[in-house]
Design an enzyme around this catalytic site. Structure first.
Site, PDB file in Angstrom:
ATOM      1  N   LYS A  33       0.819  -1.215   0.000  1.00  0.00           N
ATOM      2  CA  LYS A  33       0.000   0.000   0.000  1.00  0.00           C
ATOM      3  C   LYS A  33       0.851   1.263   0.000  1.00  0.00           C
ATOM      4  O   LYS A  33       0.479   2.262  -0.620  1.00  0.00           O
ATOM      5  CB  LYS A  33      -0.955   0.006   1.189  1.00  0.00           C
ATOM      6  CG  LYS A  33      -0.299   0.230   2.543  1.00  0.00           C
ATOM      7  CD  LYS A  33      -1.338   0.321   3.653  1.00  0.00           C
ATOM      8  CE  LYS A  33      -0.679   0.433   5.011  1.00  0.00           C
ATOM      9  NZ  LYS A  33       0.091   1.674   5.180  1.00  0.00           N
ATOM     10  N   THR A  34       2.011   1.228   0.670  1.00  0.00           N
ATOM     11  CA  THR A  34       2.871   2.419   0.700  1.00  0.00           C
ATOM     12  C   THR A  34       3.371   2.744  -0.699  1.00  0.00           C
ATOM     13  O   THR A  34       3.440   3.911  -1.100  1.00  0.00           O
ATOM     14  CB  THR A  34       4.069   2.192   1.660  1.00  0.00           C
ATOM     15  OG1 THR A  34       3.566   1.828   2.945  1.00  0.00           O
ATOM     16  CG2 THR A  34       4.907   3.446   1.775  1.00  0.00           C
ATOM     17  N   ASP A 225      -3.445   7.756   4.795  1.00  0.00           N
ATOM     18  CA  ASP A 225      -2.948   6.405   5.061  1.00  0.00           C
ATOM     19  C   ASP A 225      -3.548   5.890   6.366  1.00  0.00           C
ATOM     20  O   ASP A 225      -3.918   6.673   7.242  1.00  0.00           O
ATOM     21  CB  ASP A 225      -1.413   6.462   5.154  1.00  0.00           C
ATOM     22  CG  ASP A 225      -0.780   5.075   5.129  1.00  0.00           C
ATOM     23  OD1 ASP A 225      -1.477   4.107   4.755  1.00  0.00           O
ATOM     24  OD2 ASP A 225       0.410   4.963   5.469  1.00  0.00           O
ATOM     25  N   GLU A 226      -3.632   4.574   6.518  1.00  0.00           N
ATOM     26  CA  GLU A 226      -4.124   3.937   7.754  1.00  0.00           C
ATOM     27  C   GLU A 226      -5.464   4.549   8.192  1.00  0.00           C
ATOM     28  O   GLU A 226      -5.666   4.898   9.357  1.00  0.00           O
ATOM     29  CB  GLU A 226      -3.085   4.088   8.882  1.00  0.00           C
ATOM     30  CG  GLU A 226      -1.697   3.585   8.554  1.00  0.00           C
ATOM     31  CD  GLU A 226      -1.580   2.068   8.558  1.00  0.00           C
ATOM     32  OE1 GLU A 226      -2.629   1.391   8.648  1.00  0.00           O
ATOM     33  OE2 GLU A 226      -0.446   1.561   8.478  1.00  0.00           O
ATOM     34  N   GLN A 256      -6.684  -4.513  10.442  1.00  0.00           N
ATOM     35  CA  GLN A 256      -5.571  -4.008  11.250  1.00  0.00           C
ATOM     36  C   GLN A 256      -5.976  -2.778  12.061  1.00  0.00           C
ATOM     37  O   GLN A 256      -5.138  -1.972  12.434  1.00  0.00           O
ATOM     38  CB  GLN A 256      -4.373  -3.686  10.349  1.00  0.00           C
ATOM     39  CG  GLN A 256      -3.809  -4.908   9.651  1.00  0.00           C
ATOM     40  CD  GLN A 256      -2.553  -4.607   8.865  1.00  0.00           C
ATOM     41  OE1 GLN A 256      -1.517  -4.246   9.421  1.00  0.00           O
ATOM     42  NE2 GLN A 256      -2.627  -4.736   7.554  1.00  0.00           N
ATOM     43  N   ARG A 614       3.334  -9.762  10.935  1.00  0.00           N
ATOM     44  CA  ARG A 614       4.649  -9.088  10.951  1.00  0.00           C
ATOM     45  C   ARG A 614       5.733 -10.045  10.468  1.00  0.00           C
ATOM     46  O   ARG A 614       6.841  -9.623  10.139  1.00  0.00           O
ATOM     47  CB  ARG A 614       5.034  -8.611  12.365  1.00  0.00           C
ATOM     48  CG  ARG A 614       4.139  -7.572  13.035  1.00  0.00           C
ATOM     49  CD  ARG A 614       3.768  -6.416  12.155  1.00  0.00           C
ATOM     50  NE  ARG A 614       2.524  -6.659  11.456  1.00  0.00           N
ATOM     51  CZ  ARG A 614       2.147  -6.025  10.354  1.00  0.00           C
ATOM     52  NH1 ARG A 614       2.934  -5.132   9.805  1.00  0.00           N
ATOM     53  NH2 ARG A 614       0.995  -6.309   9.774  1.00  0.00           N
TER      54      ARG A 614
END
Length: 779
Positions: A33-34, A225-226, A256, A614
């Site tokens: 996504k980044t 973002d997020e 998340q 992670r």
């Protein structure tokens, strides 16, 4: 097509080249996504969108910096500098510096961190003569923070009978008055806390339509973002700014969303399509980070949540090893298992310490891990502990710098007016505070008028106060021409701070000096870095804002070869080759405080999902059958989250532990012949089969390869030896999980008191009580 776009897959390319209109990108863990956000900004600029009119909001300064660097590589440094990109708090602080005068704030307002806010609240509670046990500073601060994030102003509080009644029922009827006093004192001090940066921005955009119109016109393209982590206050600001052009792109993953405890509202992302017309929806479902087994395990757990957006995360990566599940007897054993596994894996696979991370639900769990890592000489770092900028000596220096910039800053002034000691006692400070509050002035204004104001202070003390004012004013004059570094260095030397730190020749004193030196290095580095920015001055104001807005991981050095220890909340957005998720027990993870409602439990499950994803190559899940809590050893049982993982993705290193579900009372005492159907715990799933009891294997020294862990209590998971039948002999070579390899020198005592004196290669001679010792006889 631009060259950089060829690096995207089809699913990533579509949202990247979509220019206009509202859009939402549901991005699974590790789906890139980044990269999409970064390339979309670059693409907008290539399509002729002015870089000054793009606003990108992130949750850490580190993420913003990394994105800006990647954009600069595509469009060039000078254009990338023009982007408005940063955290919500840093971007809104920037707006408030310019527009804050509408609300009565100076452009050089101080940003109070949590410690500053709590100290001020502590002073207010003391001045109001309230019971400190009922009005605990941290609880009061947390309550006020929740008010602000829910946009409950002081006026709204006093208009809300339910809130006032709830506080009265909690035996805190003065909460509203504390809240009002806190807001008033912050305003008088020219200070905002973190929550104010959002609340005051909302106030600015609501009360002043011309300011709103100005920034709506400026920010024609907005990216967030997020988005699943935004709270109500952030949501309203974004909606207001995007309302005119509606070119808004939000990126996030409902799976998340783990910050409800600090106000994040998952409904912001779930309901995005209701907020705007003709929303384009994109899904990034290919995970580039983890193996098939890790992705499959994570998916099988999150599927148990009912509140979620539809997506199917998959990966083309290798299958990889299964997720390993390990059971220990105690939390100490758990730590030793983790440390020994890291050691062995590191040696066998030639890995670095930085390839490993240990994640836990609460900070307190780090102790057992730290003990075990230290004994194995494995270097580690705890992230999210006491921040560098929260250390006393650093706060002392920063308080001088804050007061130079904003002499109304009450907390900074009280901290340094008598540090280093200059003969101004607490009684004098209390009288200054009373005078300031009584006259509606700041303490600094009282100090400036010390000769004319009515305050009961003797002439000798007044002279010392005048000297203090002169000292600060001399720094203020220097600040007009000097760089932040030149000023900070001068302050440390001329204020007496350096002399004060030098007095103490202890190791702690040396460390304090080193920390101050590191602070000065940081100021120098900041000033030089700001020289590269077009609109930056590199002055004291910019440095203090940078410090105040630093987020959890921004100041951590990530290049050292250490094992990372951190809470799962802090691990979000990071990735490691090997991840240990420890303490997977009911009432710990999921937390006992988060199982009252379905929404709370689902957030805990999302937290577990974040922990598992992670891991790139190998994930370990560990739990203990007993754990120390408040000094008492209590029984534990495995977390329901382990049960929820599909069997095909896991490997049990130790046999599965049954969930203990025996009824608390026998039905017989009620005369009930039917089996008692009451269950006080969640029933065990069918896949947890009862272990068959086998007779222990007979061990003799002549067959060491058959020997397993020695445990006279029979609690081990493998055949055990009877320690009292003479099988352990002087001269045996043994291995102990904690002390390593050693030779038995002596055996003494009888029965349950039998002891062995063992000389270990590293730990030296130890005398162990054999009924508790867990030993492997290896020769």
């Amino acid at each position: 097509m631009e060259k950089y776009l060829s690096q995207l897959n089809d699913a990533q390319l579509e949202p990247t080249i979509q220019v206009d209109g509202p859009m939402i990108i549901i991005a699974g863990a590790g789906s890139g996504k980044t990269r999409v956000l970064t390339y979309r900004i670059a693409y907008l600029m290539h399509k002729g969108v002015d870089s000054f009119s793009i606003l990108a909001l992130t949750f850490t300064n580190k993420a913003a910096r990394e994105m800006k660097e990647r954009i600069a590589q595509i469009v060039g440094e000078s254009e990338a500098k023009n982007l408005w990109m940063g955290t919500f708090h840093s971007v809104f602080a920037r707006i408030l510096r310019v527009e804050g005068h509408h609300l009565g704030f100076p452009s050089n307002f101080t940003i109070y961190d949590t410690q500053d806010s709590q100290k001020l609240l502590g002073s207010i509670i003391k001045e109001m003569n309230l019971d400190k046990d009922l009005y605990k500073t941290k609880q009061v601060y947390s309550r006020i923070s929740s008010y602000k994030n829910s946009l409950i102003t002081v006026k709204a509080y006093f208009n809300n009978a339910e809130l006032m009644e709830a506080d009265a029922m909690a035996r805190r009827p003065q909460m509203g008055n504390i809240y009002k006093a806190y807001v008033d004192r912050c305003f008088k001090a020219g200070a905002m806390d973190f929550d104010d940066l959002l609340l005051r921005t909302n106030e600015l955009l609501t009360r002043f339509p011309t300011v709103l119109a100005k920034y709506q016109d400026k920010f024609r393209y907005i990216l967030v973002d997020e988005y699943q982590d935004t709270n109500h206050s952030q949501y309203l600001i974004v909606r207001a700014l995007a309302d005119r052009f509606q070119n808004i792109c939000v990126v996030g993953d409902d799976a998340q969303s783990i910050y409800a405890f600090r106000g994040a509202n998952i409904n912001n992302i779930l309901n995005f399509q209701r907020d705007y017309d003709n929303v384009k929806l994109y899904r990034l479902e290919q995970n580039y980070r983890s193996t098939k087994n890790i992705v499959g395990a994570a998916n099988s757990v999150i599927d148990h949540n009912q509140t979620k957006l539809d997506k199917v995360v998959w990966t083309a990566n290798e299958e990889g090893p299964k997720v390993k599940v390990h059971r220990s007897l105690t939390d100490g054993d758990e730590g030793r298992y983790v440390a020994s596994t890291i050691w062995e894996t590191k040696m066998n696979q030639q890995l670095n310490n930085s390839d490993f991370a240990i994640l836990y639900r609460t900070n307190a769990q780090s102790r057992a891990m730290e003990d075990a890592l230290r004994k194995r000489n494995i270097p580690y770092r705890i992230y999210g502990g006491l921040s560098f900028y929260q250390r006393k000596e650093i706060k002392d220096v920063l308080s001088y710098l804050r007061l130079i910039l904003n002499p109304s800053d009450e907390e900074a002034l009280k901290r340094i007016i008598n540090y280093p000691a200059r003969g101004i006692g607490q009684t004098t400070i209390d009288r200054l505070v009373v005078a300031a509050n009584g006259l509606g002035k700041t303490i600094w204004e009282i100090l400036k008028e010390i000769d004319t104001v009515q305050v009961n202070i003797n002439n000798g003390t007044k002279n010392k106060l005048r000297d203090f004012v002169t000292l600060i004013e001399s720094y203020q004059v220097m600040n007009q021409t000097a760089t932040a570094f030149e000023l900070a260095e001068h302050v440390v030397k001329s204020s007496g701070l350096m002399r004060e730190f030098n007095k103490d020749g202890t190791p702690e004193g040396v460390t304090r000096l080193e920390n101050v030196e590191e602070l000065l290095n940081g100021v120098k580095d900041f000033v030089e870095g700001q020289q590269e920015l077009a609109d930056a001055k590199g002055d004291l104001a910019e440095f203090l804002e940078d410090v105040a807005l630093a987020t959890d991981l921004d100041n951590e050095k990530g290049d050292d070869d250490v094992v990372a220890l951190m809470t799962i909340h802090l691990a979000k957005g990071l990735e490691f080759n090997n991840v240990f998720v420890v303490g997977l027990e009911e009432d710990l993870f999921p937390s006992a405080m988060s199982m009252n409602t379905r929404s709370e439990l689902e957030e805990e499950r999302r937290l577990f999902y974040v922990a598992l994803t992670r891991a790139e190559k190998q994930a370990y899940l560990t739990y203990a059958l007993s754990r120390y809590r408040w000094g008492k050893l209590v029984d534990s049982e495995p977390s329901r989250f382990i049960e929820e993982i599909d069997d095909q993705f896991i490997e049990n290193i130790t046999p599965k532990e049954e969930r203990r579900i025996n009824p608390m009372l026998s039905a017989d005492i009620f005369g009930d012949v039917e089996p008692n159907k009451v269950r006080f715990k969640k029933p065990i799933q069918p896949k947890f089969k009862k272990k068959e009891k086998k007779a222990p294997e007979k061990f003799t020294p002549s067959t060491p390869k058959n020997l397993k862990k020695v445990d006279a209590l029979g609690k081990n998971d493998v055949p055990s030896t009877n320690l009292f039948d003479g099988n352990l002999a002087v001269g045996n070579i043994v291995s102990h999980m904690r002390f390593g390899k050693g030779e038995v020198l002596k055996i003494e005592g009888k029965g349950t008191d039998t002891k062995a004196e063992i000389k270990f290669e590293v730990a030296g001679v130890k005398k162990l009580l054999l009924r508790f010792a867990k030993l492997d006889v290896i020769g």
